[in-house]
Each structure stands twice: as structure tokens, then as C-alpha cells.
Design a protein around this motif. Structure first.
Motif, PDB file in Angstrom:
ATOM      1  N   ALA A   1     -22.850  -8.769  -8.635  1.00  0.00           N
ATOM      2  CA  ALA A   1     -23.049  -9.850  -7.657  1.00  0.00           C
ATOM      3  C   ALA A   1     -22.075  -9.763  -6.505  1.00  0.00           C
ATOM      4  N   VAL A   2     -20.851  -9.360  -6.766  1.00  0.00           N
ATOM      5  CA  VAL A   2     -19.848  -9.406  -5.692  1.00  0.00           C
ATOM      6  C   VAL A   2     -19.275  -8.033  -5.414  1.00  0.00           C
ATOM      7  N   GLY A   3     -19.053  -7.757  -4.146  1.00  0.00           N
ATOM      8  CA  GLY A   3     -18.347  -6.554  -3.756  1.00  0.00           C
ATOM      9  C   GLY A   3     -16.868  -6.853  -3.720  1.00  0.00           C
ATOM     10  N   PHE A   4     -16.063  -5.845  -3.384  1.00  0.00           N
ATOM     11  CA  PHE A   4     -14.630  -6.065  -3.353  1.00  0.00           C
ATOM     12  C   PHE A   4     -14.259  -7.145  -2.347  1.00  0.00           C
ATOM     13  N   TRP A   5     -14.970  -7.161  -1.209  1.00  0.00           N
ATOM     14  CA  TRP A   5     -14.528  -8.050  -0.136  1.00  0.00           C
ATOM     15  C   TRP A   5     -14.764  -9.528  -0.414  1.00  0.00           C
ATOM     16  N   THR A   6     -15.722  -9.813  -1.277  1.00  0.00           N
ATOM     17  CA  THR A   6     -15.883 -11.226  -1.656  1.00  0.00           C
ATOM     18  C   THR A   6     -14.591 -11.721  -2.285  1.00  0.00           C
ATOM     19  N   PHE A   7     -14.040 -10.886  -3.158  1.00  0.00           N
ATOM     20  CA  PHE A   7     -12.778 -11.193  -3.805  1.00  0.00           C
ATOM     21  C   PHE A   7     -11.627 -11.091  -2.796  1.00  0.00           C
ATOM     22  N   GLY A   8     -11.699 -10.037  -1.963  1.00  0.00           N
ATOM     23  CA  GLY A   8     -10.635  -9.794  -0.982  1.00  0.00           C
ATOM     24  C   GLY A   8     -10.496 -10.930   0.008  1.00  0.00           C
ATOM     25  N   VAL A   9     -11.631 -11.474   0.459  1.00  0.00           N
ATOM     26  CA  VAL A   9     -11.590 -12.554   1.443  1.00  0.00           C
ATOM     27  C   VAL A   9     -10.780 -13.728   0.915  1.00  0.00           C
ATOM     28  N   GLY A  10     -11.041 -14.092  -0.336  1.00  0.00           N
ATOM     29  CA  GLY A  10     -10.305 -15.200  -0.935  1.00  0.00           C
ATOM     30  C   GLY A  10      -8.816 -14.920  -0.965  1.00  0.00           C
ATOM     31  N   LEU A  11      -8.471 -13.713  -1.357  1.00  0.00           N
ATOM     32  CA  LEU A  11      -7.061 -13.408  -1.547  1.00  0.00           C
ATOM     33  C   LEU A  11      -6.311 -13.229  -0.234  1.00  0.00           C
ATOM     34  N   VAL A  12      -7.013 -12.707   0.778  1.00  0.00           N
ATOM     35  CA  VAL A  12      -6.364 -12.492   2.077  1.00  0.00           C
ATOM     36  C   VAL A  12      -5.934 -13.822   2.689  1.00  0.00           C
TER      37      VAL A  12
END
Lengths: 259, 390
Positions: B321-332
Motif C-alpha cells: 500500500a505504501v511506498g517509502f515516501w509515504t513514510f518519509g513524508v511523515g518523518l521529514v
């Protein structure tokens, strides 16, 4: 005040014990204050001068002993009667303890609003009289406590304490933190009020000048009870080491020399 | 008023205050009697005001006090005012039967002069509203300016510290990491776990109507990793640590500890601000990561029970469902939010003035402001990431 005889006991403390946990502050303390006198309570730091004041006022429960004010034991009085008799004394706390959300005039009017039914016009007038009596400048009535200096806060606190023409005035370190001119003016004010209003004044203080200038009698608190009650001359004659030190120290000599 | 008489209990009989007034041979006679103490005077006061307003034919007034049993300051004020008003009307005023104590009081009150008004003249409502708006705008402008200055000062301090790393205070840094990061773990974990479960449950119920309940996983994964995990953590941290920063620094300011630091040659920026800002900037991303995980666990649990999806399948579906950037956006976003919370909290602490009330007021406003700014910042990031297509 006309028929009440001067010199009759107005505050009687008998066998008072006060403790905070294991720390015994007072043990078997006796003290009698007579109507119409100014009594000064002195003692080293931590001897429980303020605690004694708070205990007499009923803010702290005594662990043993009996306290009678106006001949009444407040701890056994019914609620309504106790409230009523509490209006017969006024208290000035160390920093004035003014209500910060109210102006000086509104602070003075709190007991009027709470206990009496007066017209706004009369309340305003009386507040102005008390403000002038306490030696504040007339415009101080519209100010909030945060806009006042320390000395003015004390005077405003005094004005509120005088709101209901009390019979006893309790003062906790009234001259602490005031400059010498302000302190001397405060001493004079207390003497003046005692004369005109026929007040009994219970004065907790460290200030030797105030003791000399105002007090009829002095009670010395040490060793957990009152070790000596008497005039300033009695104090000067006493051979008790602490009293001697206190009234013959360099600051005491300076205060005496000024007389 | 039933108990009023016992206020005088032990004193004299308490017949209420009264007076008799009459004009004889152009002489106004006022005979006061009874208990003239403040509790009884309201009625007498009103009557006297009316009487003095029109004293009639008289050109002389005699005020007699001999029948007065009790006489207090309020009585003296009323008598004194009455006499003054009569004199204004051109009457000569004399006193009779005044005792020594009454004399003292009357003299005292008389010497105080005319009472001044004790309340400020009322301001019209429209002026009050205008004034309020103006005051608020000016305060906002001043605050924005001060905040900008503060951010500048922090950046300068950061620069100095990078140039000279030995200035950095490691002990307070670690201490604040523990206090605002590690100690916040149980709360963050519990709340994000519960929210994860709730989102999954609600999502599953709605999506089931379309037969698309398998997409519950996408819902949880995207919503948590991208937005909710971080926002929830940031809001919790703003409430927990931002307020603590304000209260700690504020009470130090109030007790002049910060001034004491300066006089001892210590820079409060180094000692107090930088360790807090740095600690929060490091810990908030870590907390966010844990929050993301806990949200997914909560969601996974609901999915397991409601949709009978095994944990293995759940994890695979999350990965799809999610690529790295879905997670990355939150963390950035996390370090920026952390910096905002810490800066607002510290700045509010330094803005405390002498009183204890101001510590309370600044703490409240620091929490409100940092939560507000966190959400604004999140919206800006959303616009930015949409623009760059992530």
C-alpha cells in the motif's frame, strides 16, 4: 467600643500546642492580649510567630489548648456565629493578599458586598475614606494590585482590613520590605488608627523601630512558648540571653538611639 | 440580616440607627440616635442624602450626637459629608453632644478631605471593542517581532555551537531527551495504538458497504504514516513538553535565576534553550516512528479480528500500500514540528514577567500557539508535497 472596657482580655491563648508532623512549634503556650493595646510578637526565625497568628485566626487547627477571642472559642461556635464574629477582626497579610482580579476599591468593598446591604454610592464613598485613612493617594482606588508598589499593596491590604471597623487588627510583618521612610510612616499610621478607632493591634514584627514606636507591650516567643511579656523597659532589663541579644544588639542600640 | 445584632453582642443594646430632623426658627436640627455602625446605616444614608439636597428655609444647622450609642468610621463619613453638603448650601453647621471618641473620628475623617471617585469613568462599548482589536493587533505584531528575534538568536547560537562544539551542554540535552522523549513513550504508544484501532474499525465498517474492506489496510497505513502518527505525537508533545519548557523557564525567570546566570557569565541560550530545542528535534522523529508502528499494530489487531486477516498478510499488504515516501513524508516533517514546539515553549518561558499568574498565562498560550502552528505547518507541508508530487 464605648462600653467595652479598655484593658479587659480580648485574646486569650491557653496551653497551646502546635505541631507540623514531628516538628513541635508551640508547646504549652500562654498569651493574653488586652483590649486597646498594641502588642508586638517577636522571636527568631522559625519560632512560630506567623503560625501563632494563623492559629488564633483559625487558619490552622491547634493540636492542644484553648484560644478565645472576644471571650468566644471560635472552634466550637456554630458556623453562622463564627462568620459573624470573624467580621470583628481585620487581617493584613505580609504582602497585602489583595485579590488580583479586583481593583483596590473593589477589594475594600468585598466585605461590604458579602456581609452588608449598602448602596453602591455609599460603598464607593466608604472605600474612598478607607483608602485615604490607609494613607494611599486618592487615585489608588481604581488601580489593580499588580499596578501597585509593595508599600502601596500593604496600605491597600490595611484599608481592606479596616473595611468593617474591626476591633482587633492583626498585622503580619507590616513594615518588612518597606524603606525606612515608608516604615516610619506606617508606624505612625498604626498609632493614629489605634487612637482614633480604639483598635487592639496584634503585631508580628522583626522591626525594632516599629517595636519602639508603636508597641505598648511585647511578647517574646522562644523555646516553643512565650518566655516574656512586658514593656520595652522590661525587655531591656531581662537577662535571658536571646532577649538580651535582641534588645542590646547593634541594631537595637541604633533603634534606641533614634528615640 | 438576622445575625446583625449579635455583631454587637456584648456591647450595648442594638437599636438601629435613626435621626430626627426639624426646622425651628430657620435652624435645622438633626438629632442622631441609636447604633450608628455600618451595618445599620444604609437606610439613614439614603434619607440624609435626600434631606440635605433640599434643606428648606434654614440658614443654620445643628447636628446632635449625644444619643448615639455606637459611632464608627462609616457614621463619621456620613455625618461629615452631610455637614459639608449643608455648608455648600450656605448653612452654618454646629455640632452638639459630641464625645471625645466621636470627635477624634470626625476630625480624622474630616481631615481626609472629599472622597475621590473610586471607579474609572465608563468607556463606550464601541470604543472598548475597537481598543481591544487594536491592542490585540499590536500585541500580535510585537509577539511576531519578538519571536523572529528569538529564532534568530537561536540560529546564531546553533552556529556558534557548530563552530565550537564544546559549548554544547550534553548533560541537559540527554536529560531533556529522557524527559520529553522517553517519558512520553507510554502515553504516545497507548494513544496512537487506540486511534489506530479506532480508525481501522470505522474504516472497515464503511468500506464493507462497497465490499472493499481489504482497503482498510491502505487507509490505516497511509493515514498513519503520512499524517496522524506525527500530528498526534506532536500535539501530545506540545501539551506535555512545550508546556513544561514554558513553566520551567518561566519560573526561573520569575525567581531571577536567568539574570543570575547572565551575571555569572553563563548564556541562558546555551544552558537552557539549545539543549531543549535540540533534544526535542531529536526525540520527536523517534517518537513519531514509534507512534507509526503502534498505530499500525492497533489497526492490525482490529483487521485481524474483524477481517480475519493474518499478521503476515497484513504486513505484506501494508508494504504494497505504501511506498517509502509515504513514510518519509511523515518523518521529514517531525524535526520541523519539534523545533516549532520547542521554540514557542522556550520563548513563552522567557516572556514571563515577575508574577506567578504570568507563568500560568504564558504556559496556556504556549500550548495553544504551538498546537496551532503545528497544524498550520502540516498544511503548508501538504501543499509543498503535493507540488513536488510526493
Amino acid at each position: 467600643m464605648s462600653t467595652s472596657r479598655k484593658g479587659e482580655p480580648i485574646i486569650e491563648v491557653e496551653g497551646l500546642d502546635t505541631r507540623f508532623g514531628d516538628n513541635v512549634v508551640h508547646e504549652n503556650l500562654d498569651l493574653t492580649v488586652k483590649r486597646g493595646e498594641i502588642i508586638g510578637i517577636v522571636g527568631g526565625s522559625g519560632t512560630g510567630k506567623s503560625v501563632l497568628l494563623r492559629t488564633i485566626l483559625g487558619l490552622k487547627r491547634p493540636d492542644a489548648g484553648r484560644i478565645r477571642v472576644f471571650g468566644l472559642d471560635f472552634s466550637t461556635l456554630p458556623e453562622a456565629e463564627r462568620r459573624l464574629n470573624e467580621q470583628r477582626w481585620g487581617v493584613l497579610f505580609q504582602d497585602g493578599a489583595l485579590f488580583s482580579a479586583l481593583t483596590v476599591a473593589e477589594n475594600i468593598q468585598v466585605p461590604y458586598r458579602e456581609h452588608l446591604d449598602l448602596s453602591q454610592e455609599l460603598m464607593d464613598e466608604l472605600a474612598a475614606v478607607k483608602i485615604a485613612m490607609a494613607g494611599l493617594r486618592p487615585t489608588a482606588g481604581t488601580l489593580y494590585p499588580s499596578e501597585l508598589s509593595g508599600g502601596m499593596r500593604k496600605r491597600a491590604g490595611l484599608a481592606r482590613a479596616l473595611a468593617l471597623d474591626p476591633e482587633i487588627l492583626f498585622l503580619d510583618e507590616p513594615t518588612a520590605g518597606l524603606d525606612p521612610i515608608g516604615a516610619a510612616a506606617f508606624d505612625e499610621l498604626i498609632n493614629d488608627l489605634k487612637e482614633t478607632l480604639g483598635l487592639t493591634v496584634f503585631l508580628v514584627t522583626h522591626d525594632l523601630d516599629t517595636l519602639h514606636a508603636t508597641c505598648d507591650r511585647i511578647a517574646v516567643l522562644a523555646e516553643k512558648h512565650v518566655i516574656l511579656v512586658g514593656t520595652i523597659d522590661d525587655m531591656l532589663r531581662s537577662s535571658h540571653p536571646w532577649i538580651h541579644e535582641y534588645f542590646h544588639g547593634p541594631r537595637a542600640r541604633a533603634a534606641l538611639a533614634g528615640k | 440580616m438576622a445575625g446583625l445584632s449579635s455583631r454587637e453582642a456584648g456591647n450595648e443594646a442594638a437599636e438601629p440607627a435613626s435621626y430626627r430632623a426639624g426646622i425651628e426658627n430657620r435652624v435645622l436640627r438633626l438629632e442622631a440616635a441609636g447604633n450608628w455602625s455600618i451595618v445599620h446605616l444604609n437606610k439613614v444614608d439614603g434619607e440624609l442624602r435626600r434631606l440635605v439636597a433640599s434643606p428648606g428655609e434654614a440658614n443654620r444647622a445643628v447636628i446632635g450626637l449625644s444619643a448615639v450609642s455606637r459611632f464608627d468610621t462609616a457614621a463619621a463619613a456620613i455625618i461629615s459629608r452631610t455637614a459639608a453638603r449643608l455648608e455648600e448650601q450656605g448653612l452654618r453647621v454646629e455640632f452638639e453632644g459630641v464625645s471625645e471618641a466621636q470627635h477624634l473620628l470626625l476630625d480624622k475623617v474630616g481631615s481626609l478631605g472629599e472622597p475621590e471617585p473610586v471607579r474609572r469613568p465608563p468607556v463606550p462599548a464601541y470604543l472598548q471593542i475597537l481598543g481591544k482589536i487594536g491592542e490585540t493587533l499590536l500585541a500580535m505584531a510585537a509577539e511576531a517581532r519578538a519571536m523572529l528575534g528569538f529564532v534568530g538568536a537561536v540560529i546564531v547560537t546553533v552556529g556558534r555551537t557548530i563552530a565550537n562544539p564544546r559549548r554544547f551542554r550534553l548533560v541537559p540535552f540527554v536529560h531533556h531527551m529522557e524527559k520529553s522523549g522517553f517519558d512520553a513513550l507510554p502515553l504516545v504508544c497507548l494513544l496512537t495504538f487506540l486511534i489506530g484501532a479506532v480508525v481501522a474499525q470505522q474504516g472497515a465498517v464503511q468500506l464493507r458497504q462497497f465490499g472493499a474492506e481489504v482497503f482498510t489496510v491502505n487507509l490505516i497505513a497511509i493515514i498513519f504514516l503520512r499524517e496522524v502518527g506525527l500530528l498526534l505525537t506532536a500535539i501530545i508533545v506540545a501539551g506535555r513538553s512545550g508546556s513544561a519548557f514554558t513553566a520551567e523557564i518561566g519560573s526561573m525567570k520569575m525567581r531571577e535565576e536567568i539574570d543570575a546566570m547572565r551575571t555569572l557569565g553563563l548564556d541562558p541560550m546555551d544552558m537552557l534553550i539549545l539543549p531543549r530545542v535540540a533534544a526535542l528535534t531529536v526525540t520527536l522523529p523517534l517518537l513519531t516512528f514509534i507512534a507509526d508502528v503502534m498505530g499500525l499494530v492497533g489497526g492490525g489487531l482490529v483487521v485481524f479480528f474483524m477481517l480475519d486477516m493474518s499478521p503476515g498478510v497484513y504486513i505484506t499488504r501494508v508494504q504494497e500500500a505504501v511506498g517509502f515516501w509515504t513514510f518519509g513524508v511523515g518523518l521529514v516533517k517531525a524535526p520541523f514540528m519539534a523545533a516549532v514546539i520547542a521554540l514557542v515553549g522556550c520563548r513563552a518561558g522567557l516572556a514571563v514577567t515577575g508574577s506567578a499568574e504570568s507563568v500560568g498565562a504564558m504556559t496556556t498560550s504556549s500550548v495553544v500557539r504551538s498546537i496551532f502552528l503545528v497544524i498550520i505547518l502540516d498544511a503548508l507541508f501538504a501543499m509543498f508535497f503535493t507540488a513536488v508530487d510526493i
